[in-house]
Design a protein around this motif. Structure first.
Motif, mmCIF file in Angstrom:
data_model
loop_
_atom_site.group_PDB
_atom_site.id
_atom_site.type_symbol
_atom_site.label_atom_id
_atom_site.label_comp_id
_atom_site.label_asym_id
_atom_site.label_seq_id
_atom_site.Cartn_x
_atom_site.Cartn_y
_atom_site.Cartn_z
ATOM 1 N N ALA A 79 0.789 -1.214 -0.159
ATOM 2 C CA ALA A 79 -0.017 0.057 0.065
ATOM 3 C C ALA A 79 0.830 1.251 -0.067
ATOM 4 C CB ALA A 79 -1.088 -0.016 1.321
ATOM 5 N N SER A 80 2.088 1.308 0.727
ATOM 6 C CA SER A 80 2.696 2.478 0.874
ATOM 7 C C SER A 80 3.437 2.784 -0.739
ATOM 8 C CB SER A 80 3.892 2.301 1.914
ATOM 9 O OG SER A 80 4.611 1.246 1.787
ATOM 10 N N VAL A 81 3.735 1.512 -1.214
ATOM 11 C CA VAL A 81 4.319 1.753 -2.404
ATOM 12 C C VAL A 81 3.377 2.368 -3.431
ATOM 13 C CG1 VAL A 81 4.945 0.139 -4.629
ATOM 14 C CG2 VAL A 81 5.993 -0.102 -2.505
ATOM 15 N N GLY A 82 2.064 1.884 -3.234
ATOM 16 C CA GLY A 82 1.068 2.468 -4.011
ATOM 17 C C GLY A 82 0.980 4.288 -3.905
ATOM 18 N N VAL A 83 0.916 4.569 -2.597
ATOM 19 C CA VAL A 83 0.735 5.957 -2.374
ATOM 20 C C VAL A 83 2.068 6.470 -2.827
ATOM 21 C CG1 VAL A 83 1.054 7.383 -0.400
ATOM 22 C CG2 VAL A 83 -0.356 5.470 -0.231
ATOM 23 N N HIS A 84 3.280 6.078 -2.742
ATOM 24 C CA HIS A 84 4.308 6.696 -3.169
ATOM 25 C C HIS A 84 4.216 7.015 -4.680
ATOM 26 C CE1 HIS A 84 8.515 6.566 -4.757
ATOM 27 N NE2 HIS A 84 8.817 7.369 -3.861
ATOM 28 N N GLY A 85 3.690 5.686 -5.314
ATOM 29 C CA GLY A 85 3.641 5.801 -6.814
ATOM 30 C C GLY A 85 2.844 7.087 -7.285
ATOM 31 N N VAL A 86 1.513 7.117 -6.751
ATOM 32 C CA VAL A 86 0.485 8.134 -6.868
ATOM 33 C C VAL A 86 1.090 9.355 -6.749
ATOM 34 C CG1 VAL A 86 -1.759 9.104 -6.407
ATOM 35 C CG2 VAL A 86 -1.504 6.624 -6.658
ATOM 36 N N LEU A 87 1.714 9.570 -5.572
ATOM 37 C CA LEU A 87 2.469 10.920 -5.199
ATOM 38 C C LEU A 87 3.386 11.301 -6.437
ATOM 39 C CD1 LEU A 87 2.450 11.110 -1.642
ATOM 40 C CD2 LEU A 87 0.759 12.135 -3.058
ATOM 41 N N SER A 88 4.204 10.390 -6.551
ATOM 42 C CA SER A 88 5.292 10.636 -7.596
ATOM 43 C C SER A 88 4.699 11.097 -8.843
ATOM 44 C CB SER A 88 6.248 9.384 -7.715
ATOM 45 O OG SER A 88 6.842 8.746 -6.746
ATOM 46 N N TYR A 89 3.798 10.402 -9.513
ATOM 47 C CA TYR A 89 3.301 10.622 -10.573
ATOM 48 C C TYR A 89 2.500 12.104 -10.448
ATOM 49 C CZ TYR A 89 -0.480 10.649 -14.053
ATOM 50 O OH TYR A 89 -1.124 10.789 -15.207
ATOM 51 N N THR A 90 1.847 12.407 -9.474
ATOM 52 C CA THR A 90 1.252 13.604 -9.379
ATOM 53 C C THR A 90 2.259 14.718 -9.638
ATOM 54 O OG1 THR A 90 -0.558 12.923 -7.880
ATOM 55 C CG2 THR A 90 -0.037 15.073 -7.945
ATOM 56 N N VAL A 91 3.397 14.471 -8.727
ATOM 57 C CA VAL A 91 4.647 15.557 -8.900
ATOM 58 C C VAL A 91 5.048 15.631 -10.394
ATOM 59 C CG1 VAL A 91 6.963 16.114 -8.310
ATOM 60 C CG2 VAL A 91 5.024 15.348 -6.471
ATOM 61 N N ALA A 92 5.278 14.510 -11.027
ATOM 62 C CA ALA A 92 5.652 14.677 -12.575
ATOM 63 C C ALA A 92 4.587 15.343 -13.216
ATOM 64 C CB ALA A 92 5.981 13.131 -12.762
ATOM 65 N N GLN A 93 3.472 15.134 -13.001
ATOM 66 C CA GLN A 93 2.303 15.692 -13.677
ATOM 67 C C GLN A 93 2.158 17.232 -13.693
ATOM 68 O OE1 GLN A 93 2.529 13.292 -16.279
ATOM 69 N NE2 GLN A 93 0.548 13.825 -16.695
ATOM 70 N N ARG A 94 2.250 17.406 -12.414
ATOM 71 C CA ARG A 94 2.143 18.694 -12.262
ATOM 72 C C ARG A 94 3.312 19.785 -12.060
ATOM 73 N NH1 ARG A 94 -1.866 18.392 -6.981
ATOM 74 N NH2 ARG A 94 -2.368 20.429 -7.275
ATOM 75 N N ALA B 79 3.909 20.872 1.329
ATOM 76 C CA ALA B 79 2.671 20.560 1.981
ATOM 77 C C ALA B 79 1.660 20.237 0.913
ATOM 78 C CB ALA B 79 2.188 22.061 2.682
ATOM 79 N N LEU B 80 1.809 20.606 -0.264
ATOM 80 C CA LEU B 80 1.032 20.393 -1.280
ATOM 81 C C LEU B 80 1.018 18.856 -1.587
ATOM 82 C CD1 LEU B 80 -0.996 21.875 -3.574
ATOM 83 C CD2 LEU B 80 1.294 21.553 -5.294
ATOM 84 N N VAL B 81 2.253 18.331 -1.722
ATOM 85 C CA VAL B 81 2.297 17.147 -1.756
ATOM 86 C C VAL B 81 1.861 16.076 -0.720
ATOM 87 C CG1 VAL B 81 3.623 15.148 -2.692
ATOM 88 C CG2 VAL B 81 4.145 17.353 -3.626
ATOM 89 N N VAL B 82 2.529 16.567 0.448
ATOM 90 C CA VAL B 82 1.899 15.594 1.757
ATOM 91 C C VAL B 82 0.402 15.664 1.907
ATOM 92 C CG1 VAL B 82 2.384 15.683 4.087
ATOM 93 C CG2 VAL B 82 4.415 16.098 2.553
ATOM 94 N N LEU C 10 6.204 8.753 5.363
ATOM 95 C CA LEU C 10 7.409 8.376 4.926
ATOM 96 C C LEU C 10 7.262 8.390 3.360
ATOM 97 C CD1 LEU C 10 10.340 7.947 5.903
ATOM 98 C CD2 LEU C 10 9.773 5.464 5.730
ATOM 99 N N ALA C 11 6.372 7.628 2.731
ATOM 100 C CA ALA C 11 5.987 7.468 1.447
ATOM 101 C C ALA C 11 5.739 8.697 0.777
ATOM 102 C CB ALA C 11 4.692 6.411 1.193
ATOM 103 N N SER C 12 5.291 9.637 1.204
ATOM 104 C CA SER C 12 4.978 10.932 0.719
ATOM 105 C C SER C 12 6.490 11.914 0.797
ATOM 106 C CB SER C 12 4.169 11.777 1.572
ATOM 107 O OG SER C 12 2.863 10.963 2.020
ATOM 108 N N TYR C 13 7.267 11.625 1.587
ATOM 109 C CA TYR C 13 8.427 12.376 1.637
ATOM 110 C C TYR C 13 9.443 12.529 0.521
ATOM 111 C CZ TYR C 13 13.183 13.577 3.152
ATOM 112 O OH TYR C 13 14.406 14.210 3.260
ATOM 113 N N PHE C 14 9.521 11.368 -0.244
ATOM 114 C CA PHE C 14 10.307 11.507 -1.368
ATOM 115 C C PHE C 14 9.787 12.322 -2.327
ATOM 116 C CE2 PHE C 14 13.910 9.224 0.197
ATOM 117 C CZ PHE C 14 13.509 8.157 1.034
ATOM 118 N N PRO C 15 8.512 11.905 -2.573
ATOM 119 C CA PRO C 15 8.086 12.807 -3.756
ATOM 120 C C PRO C 15 7.978 14.278 -3.532
ATOM 121 C CG PRO C 15 6.662 11.012 -3.336
ATOM 122 C CD PRO C 15 7.590 10.983 -2.188
ATOM 123 N N ALA C 16 7.721 14.685 -2.188
ATOM 124 C CA ALA C 16 7.407 15.933 -1.754
ATOM 125 C C ALA C 16 8.914 16.433 -2.007
ATOM 126 C CB ALA C 16 7.204 15.928 -0.213
#
Lengths: 113, 910
Positions: free
Chosen positions: B799-814, B833-836, B889-895
């Motif tokens: 699940a955390s991989v899933g969260v990380h994935g979605v957030l990474s993708y969002t960052v890339a797209q935005r 804050a936006l990402v997290v 933690l999963a949000s940290y890297f994309p953020a």
């Protein structure tokens, strides 16, 4: 039911076709004409028999076929020797040489059985 | 007349159907004929004559035409196949390259698939092998145990007396057959090698045929052999046959010394002959708990019961009764009949049978009942993990699809056919899912082996479990299906979409397709989180239960204590009840052993007892002098025979009076100590000191009260117990407890040596630190907890991989949007804050959903819980904390990546 003569002829026909095409690509009629010219009209092949031979050689990947245009603008199917065909030609030639040499020996050797 | 050709390229033969071949052939031959005709006309022939001549020279046109067409069709077929193969190979190569270029994606996808498939198959195989697969016994559904019950002591599931058994057998009409068995442990003394202790089963002659168990070799007992005084015969297990005889057929007819008496081997029983003996005995009223079975969980010897019904023997109950009811009867009906018969026996023999009834219980319930809840919970958990795995894979593929939209669109615009693209994506998905499936199969096999080796042996039939092919196929099919569907998604999305607008729409960002993808991905991640939360809640509850159990004080200390069990054979240590309690040989053995052990270095305390603290032992009825009438309705207390050093060795606590000491000898007044539970039950909480208890034909004075030892394990309540000093009640079998400094295992060699010096033919068994015995008693719970915990961890990871994935993708797209924001003055904190924030939104939704689900579902766990309710706030609170932490933690890297965006580049890079 092909007669024994025809069997022999078919093998020889392949050899003749391969040799003819070794000078460059030709269409079926071109092959016929070239053989006529080379043998000074002495060898007459049943022209139709050529085409099954050509296609069989194409199936064996000794020939490649491509559609092209003659210089009169007509569409015709051209045949070309492949590298494998070239190798086969060399093998056939050497076989023919040995065969004809063997026949010559029989014809020239003297003596009663 | 030279012919040149200006070819326009290889004729694309592949598109040549049947019509095309014939058309080509016709054209080729027609060219030849027409040219020839022209030639002949040019020489002066008339057209008709030329035509006739040309055709004649050509030959049989139709025949030649069809022969050539036939050859061509063969060529087309072969070339078609070759091209197809080439295409496949090429697609695979591209696919490999594409997958290698995205190593993170590939690894995670393959691992996820593998884990899902492997875990699911392994656990389901266990559940199937244990619960679902039908037992290999005849008509298992009609097999029942006929227990006796004792109204006075309130116990059920008791064995019966031999005369009762014979009467029930004779008088019943609802049973096809009644048979009896009696467990025993015996000493096996081979001609060569160490004596050993093995589990044995005395069975009546009809038991094995009733169950449909046939010997591998040899035969069952005969009726004559099942009589007292008959020649002594024995059946051995396949395992023993392999171990002691190396599967030599000549074992038949050989003689085995069992408890020093030679028995002739008449048959060998297969490994599958275990009908759940362990489970039945464990369920029985005075059954020894699993804890003290040591390695003897499998029956090695079958002996005939040789029943000898004397009038006195109606008072002892050694025999468990198993039977098969008639096809036309039900358990209810059988119960009624047995009740009636028991009542008759009660009337006929009031002294022995007063208060004794019967209870008929289906065998399958006894054997599988205890383990069913745990296994079903695990099965449910595994289903959840599989769902999470599928969701994760779908998510991964969807992300990949979205990021490749641009690529796909461009290629489609350039003219790549839908089929070509489809085959390539298909190849990618196929490779991915095959790798995942292969990993899954490997993990399943490995996982099953690990599970079986770690599983506590009181899970029935666990030794015979192997991979269930159906489940493997079904799981593989499911996950592969998911993989393939989501792999083809990009193409499917493309259909019906205007390529132009897609290209213009900067890839996929603003398009409806991209939006749909985003929503789908978010939904998937939220459900993943929810499922993970449910699993974590379950695991958390089990962990809390286990922790609570470990906190329970067992009533004795296990630090440094080594336990070893022994059984003195009658041949060298006579047990004459006429002279009881004067048994000098047994007494001498105990005294000498104690003396020698106490002299060993590192030994602080030694004790010899009839049963160690986790051994339920046996019970006997007592009454108190002066209160005999009351005592008639009392339950039988557990009778413990211990020496003077016992309580010191195991750290028992004295609540009143004194422990046993040297003054309590065979000549002095008989004394007893009672435990707290006995005091509460028999003496209404008042001091029992000085009261006299009648037991075994003597009046014994109560001289002390001790704290409860958890004889029945940590979970069950402690029964009332009465302790006798072994000087006044000698033991011929029991436990040696040795407490030393340091690791108890270090004492093992010295212990063996001492016993061997004292009696070389006496086997020691169950030799282990007492702490291990205690730990083993929690074996099944620990197993369930460990497996569920593992599942929860795996699903949390996914699940955390899933969260990380979605957030990474969002960052890339935005990226562009973030760049603008930063250019307009947003600082790093705002961007983070936006990402997290988005990560938090996903997690919180999943958490809420998961907690709701957990509340609904953890009720199913209640039979496995101890000391916690199904909605225990500590456990649930822990889940919330852990999930939040991991999600953070999963949000940290994309953020972090978002804050690193260079606004200039972001704006430029479009």
């Amino acid at each position: 039911m092909p007669s024994p003569d025809l069997e022999l002829l078919r093998g020889t026909l392949d050899l003749l076709i391969l040799r003819t095409l070794s000078w460059g690509p030709l269409h079926g009629l071109g092959v016929t004409r070239w053989i006529e010219r080379a043998t000074h009209q002495r060898l007459q092949i049943e022209e139709g028999a050529l085409y099954p031979a050509l296609h069989r050689l194409e199936e064996k990947i000794w020939l490649e076929a491509e559609w092209g245009y003659t210089d009169t603008g007509r569409r015709a199917k051209y045949y070309r020797l492949t590298p494998a065909g070239r190798r086969q030609l060399a093998a056939e030639v050497s076989k023919w040489d040995r065969y004809s040499e063997a026949v010559r020996l029989v014809l020239t050797t003297e003596g009663t059985p | 007349m030279s012919e040149r050709w200006s070819g326009f390229g290889r004729a694309f033969r592949l598109s040549l159907g049947r019509r095309g071949v014939e058309r080509d052939v016709a054209e080729e031959l027609r060219f030849h004929l027409e040219e020839r005709i022209e030639e002949l006309v040019a020489t002066g022939m008339s057209r008709e004559a030329a035509e006739r001549e040309a055709r004649a020279r050509f030959g049989d046109l139709p025949a030649i035409g069809s022969e050539v067409a036939r050859i061509d069709r063969r060529i087309v077929r072969r070339r078609g196949a070759a091209e197809w193969w080439d295409g496949v190979r090429r697609d695979c190569r591209y696919a490999f390259r594409a997958l290698r270029r995205a190593p993170a994606f590939t690894t995670v996808a393959v691992l996820t698939l593998g884990l899902g498939i492997g875990a699911n198959t392994a656990i389901f195989s266990v559940v199937d092998g244990v619960l679902l697969r039908p037992a290999p016994f005849l008509h298992m559904d009609r097999l029942v145990m006929v227990w006796e019950t004792d109204r006075k002591s309130g116990t059920s599931r008791e064995p019966a007396s031999i005369p009762d058994y014979l009467d029930l057998q004779r008088l019943n009409r609802r049973f096809e057959q009644l048979t009896g068995f009696s467990p025993a442990e015996v000493n096996l003394t081979p001609d060569h090698g160490e004596p050993s202790r093995v589990a044995a089963l005395a069975v009546s002659q009809g038991l094995l045929p009733m169950l449909g168990i046939r010997p591998l070799l040899g035969r069952n007992f005969t009726l004559e052999e099942d009589r007292p005084g008959a020649a002594r015969v024995v059946l051995i297990s396949e395992e023993l046959w392999t171990r002691a005889f190396s599967r030599d057929r000549r074992a038949l007819g050989q003689s085995l010394r069992i408890n020093d008496v030679p028995h002739v081997i008449v048959g060998i029983l297969p490994a599958s002959a275990d009908f759940g003996t362990l489970q039945i005995l464990g369920a029985a009223a005075y059954g020894r708990a699993f804890a003290d079975r040591g390695g003897r969980t499998r029956v090695d010897l079958w002996l005939p019961t040789r029943p000898n019904p004397t009038p006195e023997s109606r008072g002892t109950h050694p025999l468990f009764i198993m039977g098969r009811i008639r096809p036309d009867a039900t358990v209810q009906v059988a119960q009624e009949e047995m009740d009636a018969l028991a009542a008759e026996l009660e009337r006929a023999y009031p002294e022995s049978n007063d208060g004794r009834g019967t209870s008929v219980e289906a065998l399958s319930r006894i054997v599988f009942g205890p383990v069913k809840p745990a296994l079903l919970v695990l099965l449910g958990a595994v289903g959840l993990v599989l769902l999470v795995a599928c969701a994760n894979v779908a998510n991964l593929l969807l992300a990949r699809a979205t990021s490749r939209m641009r690529e796909v669109t461009v290629r489609a615009a350039l003219g790549a056919s839908a089929r070509r693209l489809a085959t390539q994506f298909f190849a990618e998905s196929a490779i991915l899912t095959s790798a995942g499936a292969a990993l899954g199969v490997g993990l399943a096999v490995l996982g099953l082996r690990v599970l079986v080796s770690l599983a506590p042996s009181d899970i029935p039939r666990v030794g015979a479990v192997d991979i269930d092919a159906r489940v493997l196929v079904a799981t593989v099919a499911l996950t592969v299906g998911v993989g393939l569907i989501f792999g083809i998604l990009p193409l499917w999305q493309l259909r019906g979409n205007n390529l132009q607008s897609l290209l213009a729409g900067e890839g996929s960002r603003g398009t409806s397709v991209g939006r749909r993808h985003r929503r789908l991905r978010s939904a998937l991640v939220i459900s993943e989180v929810a499922l993970a939360v449910m699993l974590m809640a379950g695991a958390g509850l089990l962990i809390r239960s286990f922790w609570q159990l470990e906190q329970v004080y067992p009533g004795f200390r296990t630090v440094g204590v080594l336990k070893a069990e022994f059984e003195l054979p009658r041949s060298r240590y006579p047990q004459d009840y006429a002279t009881f309690p004067r048994w000098p040989e047994a007494q001498r053995f105990a005294d000498e052993l104690r003396r020698r052990l106490a002299a060993l270095p590192g030994v602080q305390s030694v004790s010899i007892a009839g049963s160690h603290p986790l051994d339920a032992g046996f019970t006997s009825s007592i009454n108190v002098v002066g209160r005999e009438a009351e005592a008639v309705d009392w339950a039988e207390p557990s009778i413990r025979r211990v020496d003077a050093g016992y309580f010191r060795t195991i750290g028992g606590s004295l609540m009143a009076g004194r422990f046993f000491d040297a003054s309590d000898a065979v000549e002095t007044a008989p004394v007893v100590i009672v435990n707290e539970a006995a005091r509460r039950q028999f003496f209404e909480g008042r001091s029992p000191l000085g009261q006299r208890i009648r037991l075994w034909g003597a009046e014994r004075v109560v001289i002390g009260v001790v704290g409860n030892e958890r004889i029945h394990g940590l979970v069950a309540d402690t029964p009332p117990a009465v302790y006798l000093p072994i000087s006044q009640a000698p033991v011929t079998g029991g436990s040696v407890l040795v407490r030393g400094t340091g690791d108890p295992r270090g004492l093992i060699p010295a212990l063996h040596r001492t016993v061997r010096d004292l009696d070389p033919a006496l086997p020691l068994f169950g030799v282990e630190p007492l702490a291990e015995t205690l730990s083993n008693s929690l074996g099944q719970r620990r197993f369930t907890m460990a497996v569920l915990g593992l599942f929860a961890a795996v699903s949390l990871l996914l699940a955390s991989v899933g969260v990380h994935g979605v957030l990474s993708y969002t960052v890339a797209q935005r990226t562009r949007e973030i760049g603008i924001r930063m250019a307009l003055g947003a600082d790093q904190g705002k961007v983070r804050a936006l990402v997290v924030g988005q990560g938090a939104a996903l997690t919180m939704s999943g958490l809420a959903l998961g907690l709701a689900g957990a509340f609904a579902v953890t009720r199913l766990l209640s039979s496995l819980l101890y000391g916690v309710g199904p909605t225990d706030p500590v456990a649930f609170g822990g889940v919330v904390l852990v999930l939040s932490g991991v999600a953070l933690l999963a949000s940290y890297f994309p953020a972090r990546r978002a804050t690193r965006i260079n606004p200039v580049e972001a704006l430029r890079d479009e």
